[in-house]
Design a protein around this motif. Structure first.
Motif, PDB file in Angstrom:
ATOM      1  N   LEU A 196       0.827  -1.208   0.000  1.00 20.16           N
ATOM      2  CA  LEU A 196       0.000   0.000   0.000  1.00 20.16           C
ATOM      3  C   LEU A 196       0.861   1.258   0.000  1.00 20.16           C
ATOM      4  O   LEU A 196       0.577   2.218  -0.722  1.00 20.16           O
ATOM      5  CB  LEU A 196      -0.931   0.011   1.218  1.00 20.16           C
ATOM      6  CG  LEU A 196      -1.779   1.275   1.411  1.00 20.16           C
ATOM      7  CD1 LEU A 196      -2.747   1.446   0.246  1.00 20.16           C
ATOM      8  CD2 LEU A 196      -2.534   1.218   2.736  1.00 20.16           C
ATOM      9  N   GLY A 197       1.907   1.261   0.810  1.00 18.28           N
ATOM     10  CA  GLY A 197       2.754   2.442   0.898  1.00 18.28           C
ATOM     11  C   GLY A 197       3.322   2.856  -0.441  1.00 18.28           C
ATOM     12  O   GLY A 197       3.298   4.042  -0.805  1.00 18.28           O
ATOM     13  N   GLU A 198       3.815   1.883  -1.198  1.00 20.90           N
ATOM     14  CA  GLU A 198       4.385   2.186  -2.505  1.00 20.90           C
ATOM     15  C   GLU A 198       3.326   2.705  -3.472  1.00 20.90           C
ATOM     16  O   GLU A 198       3.572   3.655  -4.238  1.00 20.90           O
ATOM     17  CB  GLU A 198       5.057   0.939  -3.094  1.00 20.90           C
ATOM     18  CG  GLU A 198       6.325   0.508  -2.372  1.00 20.90           C
ATOM     19  CD  GLU A 198       6.045  -0.308  -1.111  1.00 20.90           C
ATOM     20  OE1 GLU A 198       4.860  -0.484  -0.750  1.00 20.90           O
ATOM     21  OE2 GLU A 198       7.033  -0.740  -0.479  1.00 20.90           O
ATOM     22  N   ARG A 199       2.145   2.100  -3.419  1.00 15.73           N
ATOM     23  CA  ARG A 199       1.079   2.526  -4.333  1.00 15.73           C
ATOM     24  C   ARG A 199       0.617   3.952  -4.005  1.00 15.73           C
ATOM     25  O   ARG A 199       0.385   4.769  -4.912  1.00 15.73           O
ATOM     26  CB  ARG A 199      -0.104   1.548  -4.271  1.00 15.73           C
ATOM     27  CG  ARG A 199       0.207   0.176  -4.856  1.00 15.73           C
ATOM     28  CD  ARG A 199      -1.047  -0.675  -4.992  1.00 15.73           C
ATOM     29  NE  ARG A 199      -1.653  -0.989  -3.697  1.00 15.73           N
ATOM     30  CZ  ARG A 199      -1.277  -2.005  -2.926  1.00 15.73           C
ATOM     31  NH1 ARG A 199      -0.272  -2.788  -3.294  1.00 15.73           N
ATOM     32  NH2 ARG A 199      -1.896  -2.245  -1.773  1.00 15.73           N
ATOM     33  N   VAL A 200       0.460   4.254  -2.727  1.00 15.54           N
ATOM     34  CA  VAL A 200       0.016   5.592  -2.337  1.00 15.54           C
ATOM     35  C   VAL A 200       1.094   6.626  -2.670  1.00 15.54           C
ATOM     36  O   VAL A 200       0.782   7.724  -3.159  1.00 15.54           O
ATOM     37  CB  VAL A 200      -0.347   5.633  -0.841  1.00 15.54           C
ATOM     38  CG1 VAL A 200      -0.587   7.066  -0.381  1.00 15.54           C
ATOM     39  CG2 VAL A 200      -1.579   4.779  -0.573  1.00 15.54           C
ATOM     40  N   THR A 201       2.337   6.293  -2.438  1.00 10.15           N
ATOM     41  CA  THR A 201       3.424   7.227  -2.739  1.00 10.15           C
ATOM     42  C   THR A 201       3.490   7.535  -4.231  1.00 10.15           C
ATOM     43  O   THR A 201       3.768   8.681  -4.632  1.00 10.15           O
ATOM     44  CB  THR A 201       4.767   6.653  -2.257  1.00 10.15           C
ATOM     45  OG1 THR A 201       4.709   6.470  -0.831  1.00 10.15           O
ATOM     46  CG2 THR A 201       5.914   7.595  -2.587  1.00 10.15           C
ATOM     47  N   ALA A 202       3.194   6.542  -5.051  1.00  9.31           N
ATOM     48  CA  ALA A 202       3.173   6.783  -6.490  1.00  9.31           C
ATOM     49  C   ALA A 202       2.051   7.738  -6.880  1.00  9.31           C
ATOM     50  O   ALA A 202       2.194   8.547  -7.815  1.00  9.31           O
ATOM     51  CB  ALA A 202       3.009   5.459  -7.237  1.00  9.31           C
ATOM     52  N   LEU A 203       0.923   7.669  -6.166  1.00 15.07           N
ATOM     53  CA  LEU A 203      -0.211   8.548  -6.461  1.00 15.07           C
ATOM     54  C   LEU A 203      -0.036   9.925  -5.837  1.00 15.07           C
ATOM     55  O   LEU A 203      -0.577  10.915  -6.349  1.00 15.07           O
ATOM     56  CB  LEU A 203      -1.512   7.911  -5.955  1.00 15.07           C
ATOM     57  CG  LEU A 203      -1.959   6.617  -6.645  1.00 15.07           C
ATOM     58  CD1 LEU A 203      -3.137   6.003  -5.899  1.00 15.07           C
ATOM     59  CD2 LEU A 203      -2.332   6.895  -8.095  1.00 15.07           C
ATOM     60  N   ALA A 204       0.673   9.991  -4.714  1.00 19.62           N
ATOM     61  CA  ALA A 204       0.857  11.266  -3.997  1.00 19.62           C
ATOM     62  C   ALA A 204       2.329  11.412  -3.632  1.00 19.62           C
ATOM     63  O   ALA A 204       2.718  11.199  -2.479  1.00 19.62           O
ATOM     64  CB  ALA A 204      -0.019  11.307  -2.756  1.00 19.62           C
ATOM     65  N   PRO A 221      -0.035   0.711  11.371  1.00 18.48           N
ATOM     66  CA  PRO A 221       1.384   1.094  11.322  1.00 18.48           C
ATOM     67  C   PRO A 221       1.782   1.685   9.972  1.00 18.48           C
ATOM     68  O   PRO A 221       2.505   2.694   9.924  1.00 18.48           O
ATOM     69  CB  PRO A 221       2.111  -0.221  11.608  1.00 18.48           C
ATOM     70  CG  PRO A 221       1.146  -0.994  12.454  1.00 18.48           C
ATOM     71  CD  PRO A 221      -0.199  -0.667  11.864  1.00 18.48           C
ATOM     72  N   GLU A 222       1.306   1.087   8.883  1.00 20.70           N
ATOM     73  CA  GLU A 222       1.640   1.608   7.561  1.00 20.70           C
ATOM     74  C   GLU A 222       0.937   2.941   7.308  1.00 20.70           C
ATOM     75  O   GLU A 222       1.515   3.859   6.703  1.00 20.70           O
ATOM     76  CB  GLU A 222       1.275   0.599   6.481  1.00 20.70           C
ATOM     77  CG  GLU A 222       1.827   0.943   5.102  1.00 20.70           C
ATOM     78  CD  GLU A 222       1.810  -0.231   4.167  1.00 20.70           C
ATOM     79  OE1 GLU A 222       2.609  -0.232   3.219  1.00 20.70           O
ATOM     80  OE2 GLU A 222       0.995  -1.159   4.371  1.00 20.70           O
ATOM     81  N   LEU A 223      -0.300   3.080   7.791  1.00 18.23           N
ATOM     82  CA  LEU A 223      -1.028   4.333   7.612  1.00 18.23           C
ATOM     83  C   LEU A 223      -0.357   5.469   8.370  1.00 18.23           C
ATOM     84  O   LEU A 223      -0.273   6.596   7.875  1.00 18.23           O
ATOM     85  CB  LEU A 223      -2.484   4.166   8.070  1.00 18.23           C
ATOM     86  CG  LEU A 223      -3.322   3.126   7.320  1.00 18.23           C
ATOM     87  CD1 LEU A 223      -4.726   3.044   7.905  1.00 18.23           C
ATOM     88  CD2 LEU A 223      -3.384   3.443   5.829  1.00 18.23           C
ATOM     89  N   VAL A 224       0.129   5.186   9.575  1.00 21.95           N
ATOM     90  CA  VAL A 224       0.844   6.203  10.355  1.00 21.95           C
ATOM     91  C   VAL A 224       2.113   6.617   9.624  1.00 21.95           C
ATOM     92  O   VAL A 224       2.457   7.809   9.554  1.00 21.95           O
ATOM     93  CB  VAL A 224       1.164   5.679  11.765  1.00 21.95           C
ATOM     94  CG1 VAL A 224       2.140   6.615  12.478  1.00 21.95           C
ATOM     95  CG2 VAL A 224      -0.110   5.533  12.582  1.00 21.95           C
ATOM     96  N   SER A 225       2.806   5.641   9.055  1.00 20.04           N
ATOM     97  CA  SER A 225       4.025   5.958   8.310  1.00 20.04           C
ATOM     98  C   SER A 225       3.724   6.856   7.120  1.00 20.04           C
ATOM     99  O   SER A 225       4.459   7.816   6.849  1.00 20.04           O
ATOM    100  CB  SER A 225       4.692   4.661   7.840  1.00 20.04           C
ATOM    101  OG  SER A 225       5.848   4.926   7.072  1.00 20.04           O
ATOM    102  N   LEU A 226       2.630   6.579   6.429  1.00 20.55           N
ATOM    103  CA  LEU A 226       2.259   7.400   5.274  1.00 20.55           C
ATOM    104  C   LEU A 226       1.900   8.819   5.694  1.00 20.55           C
ATOM    105  O   LEU A 226       2.230   9.791   4.999  1.00 20.55           O
ATOM    106  CB  LEU A 226       1.085   6.754   4.534  1.00 20.55           C
ATOM    107  CG  LEU A 226       1.415   5.554   3.661  1.00 20.55           C
ATOM    108  CD1 LEU A 226       0.150   4.807   3.270  1.00 20.55           C
ATOM    109  CD2 LEU A 226       2.167   5.998   2.411  1.00 20.55           C
ATOM    110  N   ALA A 227       1.215   8.965   6.833  1.00 20.20           N
ATOM    111  CA  ALA A 227       0.798  10.287   7.290  1.00 20.20           C
ATOM    112  C   ALA A 227       1.932  11.055   7.957  1.00 20.20           C
ATOM    113  O   ALA A 227       1.866  12.283   8.063  1.00 20.20           O
ATOM    114  CB  ALA A 227      -0.372  10.159   8.260  1.00 20.20           C
TER     115      ALA A 227
END
Length: 309
Positions: A196-204, A221-227
């Motif tokens: 998920l992290g890689e996909r979201v980073t590609a979009l944003a 944990p992954e959502l916190v890392s993204l935010a």
């Protein structure tokens, strides 16, 4: 009156249609003859006993937090509404029990938009209040990039539209079969799960500013890392959220947040402007409430599940 209740915690088999005394509107309240009423994950958690410590309720308990119907009783001090008006709104569980009944006392309400069917309006208020409460807490507005985990469900579909109406850029996770559906609501869709992290980073590429977790799937944990910080994440679905420093938002029970009932009128206005709809996953007559709860339990309903009366 006829109402959906349970007298003991357990599976869907504990649900029963019972004859119970009809409630009456007190000061600042109205009573409606219910046309449709929503089924939420919280109803399922209450019935199963998962929330018995978080949200204790006396048994037997009538389920349901939101409804749409025709006003038939107006309490003292209420202005601007009269018998015969069509409204949608929320009950106060602590005072008058649930909304999955022939009559429900609403503590907060707004006029039913003509743009919404009874089924859509009946399932709207709880999700609108929840989505508004979280978007307010996260200060979502113009320029915000918001990630919604579990965006195709009841709260997620409303949050996508409300955030977009505020000028936010929305990324929503869902299974591939729901991607076109989410895009139609105003979100950029992506798939949940590993990577998920890689996909979201590609979009944003510049990152996300805020995250709403509607799924409770263990991805915090992954959502916190993204935010970038746990205070930029709010969950409405994961009881383990506090362990990750994430706020678990709810409007009932000890320590609950203040309900964002101002969102009802705002959502009604957006619906009349054609800028908000309420996706209904399925509508069941109240006599088939067990099927509604079973569908809710799959976690894959697209939009709101509704009971009709």
């Amino acid at each position: 009156m006829k109402a959906l209740q349970f007298s003991a915690y357990g599976p869907v088999s504990v649900l029963e249609i019972a004859e119970v005394p009809a409630p009456h509107a007190g000061p600042g309240q109205i009573r409606v003859a219910v046309r449709a009423s929503g089924v939420t994950p919280a109803d399922r958690y209450l019935r199963s006993g998962r929330f018995r410590d978080l949200l204790p309720v006396p048994l037997p308990h009538v389920l349901g937090v939101d409804a749409a119907g025709v006003v038939d009783e107006v309490g003292p001090g209420v202005l601007g509404v009269r018998p015969g008006d069509a409204v949608f709104g929320l009950v106060d569980l602590a005072k008058h029990g649930g909304a999955n009944a022939e009559y429900a006392v609403l503590a907060d309400w707004a006029p039913k938009p003509d743009a919404l069917s009874w089924e859509q309006a009946g399932g709207a208020a709880g999700n609108v209040e929840t989505a508004t409460r979280v978007l307010d807490r996260l200060e979502v507005g113009t320029g915000t990039t918001l990630l919604i985990e579990g965006a195709a469900g009841g709260v997620g579909t409303i949050a996508v539209q409300l955030a977009a109406a505020r000028g936010a850029t929305v990324i929503g996770t869902a299974g591939p079969h729901n991607h076109a559906f989410l895009a139609g609501l105003g979100a950029t869709p992506t798939t949940y799960g590993p990577g998920l992290g890689e996909r979201v980073t590609a979009l944003a590429p510049d990152g996300v500013d805020a995250v709403l977790d509607c799924a409770g799937s263990g991805s915090l944990p992954e959502l916190v890392s993204l935010a970038g910080s746990p205070d930029r994440v709010v969950s409405i679905a994961d009881p383990e959220a506090p362990r990750h420093g994430v706020h678990l938002s709810r409007s009932a029970g000890p320590g609950g947040d203040l309900p964002a009932v101002h969102g009802l009128a705002e959502a009604a206005a957006l619906a009349e402007q054609g800028r908000l709809t309420v996706p209904v996953a399925a509508a069941f007559p109240v006599e088939r409430a067990a099927e509604a709860h079973e569908l809710s339990g799959t976690g894959h309903a697209r939009g709101k599940i509704v009971l009709t009366f």
